[in-house]
Design a protein around this motif. Structure first.
Motif, PDB file in Angstrom:
ATOM      1  N   ARG A  64       0.866  -1.024  -0.112  1.00  0.00           N
ATOM      2  CA  ARG A  64       0.042  -0.165  -0.017  1.00  0.00           C
ATOM      3  C   ARG A  64       0.740   1.175  -0.074  1.00  0.00           C
ATOM      4  NH1 ARG A  64      -5.586  -0.148   3.413  1.00  0.00           N
ATOM      5  NH2 ARG A  64      -5.859  -1.370   1.067  1.00  0.00           N
ATOM      6  N   LYS A  75      -4.529   6.345  -0.997  1.00  0.00           N
ATOM      7  CA  LYS A  75      -3.820   5.020  -0.754  1.00  0.00           C
ATOM      8  C   LYS A  75      -4.046   4.372  -2.019  1.00  0.00           C
ATOM      9  CE  LYS A  75      -3.296   5.342   4.019  1.00  0.00           C
ATOM     10  NZ  LYS A  75      -1.666   5.354   4.593  1.00  0.00           N
ATOM     11  N   ASP A  77      -2.911   0.566  -3.808  1.00  0.00           N
ATOM     12  CA  ASP A  77      -2.430  -0.862  -3.606  1.00  0.00           C
ATOM     13  C   ASP A  77      -1.717  -1.289  -4.997  1.00  0.00           C
ATOM     14  OD1 ASP A  77      -3.133  -1.115  -1.136  1.00  0.00           O
ATOM     15  OD2 ASP A  77      -4.883  -2.008  -1.517  1.00  0.00           O
TER      16      ASP A  77
END
Length: 232
Positions: A64, A75, A77
């Motif tokens: 992340r 954020k 990923d």
């Protein structure tokens, strides 16, 4: 490497393995930062943190990323291999913090647990706190702008990391969406000597301790691997 200079003079106090826990509590824990050297041996952990070893062990795992600004974090990923091979690059000086993605925490402790088990944290503790790890890898010129939180330690595993610190009662002058690199170029040179932060560059094996609520910003001078132990 070499594009961002080290400070002219380190202004953070240093200590070595002769520092006892009682002296740490008395002199530093609640009052000022200190750089520790020789208090632990993390050569085994360092051997596991090479590019080849990390990609072999965690390449397919998701990591992340957070934006490198102060108050709100987006954020994202991505697979760890994608981050290392495509996004681990020098900081663009013109890029805003909100557009700069950075891997410096948000670790999955189950997936990364085998690595963290090999890390030897600093031997000092503050009563009433418990440690939590934050592992990061970042390109040269990257870093996080000024912010504060609880006390903690940060160790450089590979590369060099320059730190800037202010006590809780001295709020630094900075724009929350400006990267540390931009701040160093635009704001830092105009600061009177009395308004400059405490600063120092950490090298592999050195650990910085910062007390509760101290403002701090970081700047990776090289592609760097680092791990923090937050005392929450």
């Amino acid at each position: 490497a070499g594009a961002v200079p080290e400070e002219e003079r380190c202004t953070v106090e240093r200590a070595d393995a002769s520092l006892t826990s009682s002296l740490f509590l008395q002199r530093f824990a609640f009052s000022r930062p200190v750089i520790l050297r020789g208090v632990t041996d993390n050569s085994a952990f360092r051997a596991l943190c090479t590019r080849e070893k990390l990609l072999a062990a965690f390449g397919t795992h998701s990591v992340r990323l957070s934006t490198a600004n102060t108050y709100s974090y987006r954020k994202v990923d991505v697979p760890f291999q994608e981050y290392v091979e495509q996004q681990l690059k020098p900081q663009d000086p013109a890029q805003l913090g909100s557009d700069t993605l950075y891997f410096f925490g948000d670790n999955n402790f189950t997936e990364w647990g085998s690595l963290f088990q090999q890390y030897v944290p600093p031997p000092f503790r503050i009563p009433g706190t418990s440690p939590a790890y934050s592992f990061g890898i970042a390109g040269s010129g990257s870093g996080v702008p000024f912010h504060w939180h609880g006390p903690g330690f940060s160790e450089v595993i590979f590369g060099r990391k320059r730190w800037f610190l202010y006590p809780p009662d001295k709020t630094p002058h900075f724009h929350p969406n400006e990267t540390t690199l931009a701040w160093l170029h635009h704001t830092y040179p105009a600061l009177p000597l009395a308004e400059r932060p405490l600063e120092c560059t950490l090298r592999p094996g050195e650990v910085l301790y910062f007390p509760d609520r101290w403002w701090h910003a970081t700047l990776n001078l090289d592609t760097s691997v680092f791990i923090s132990t937050f005392l929450g």
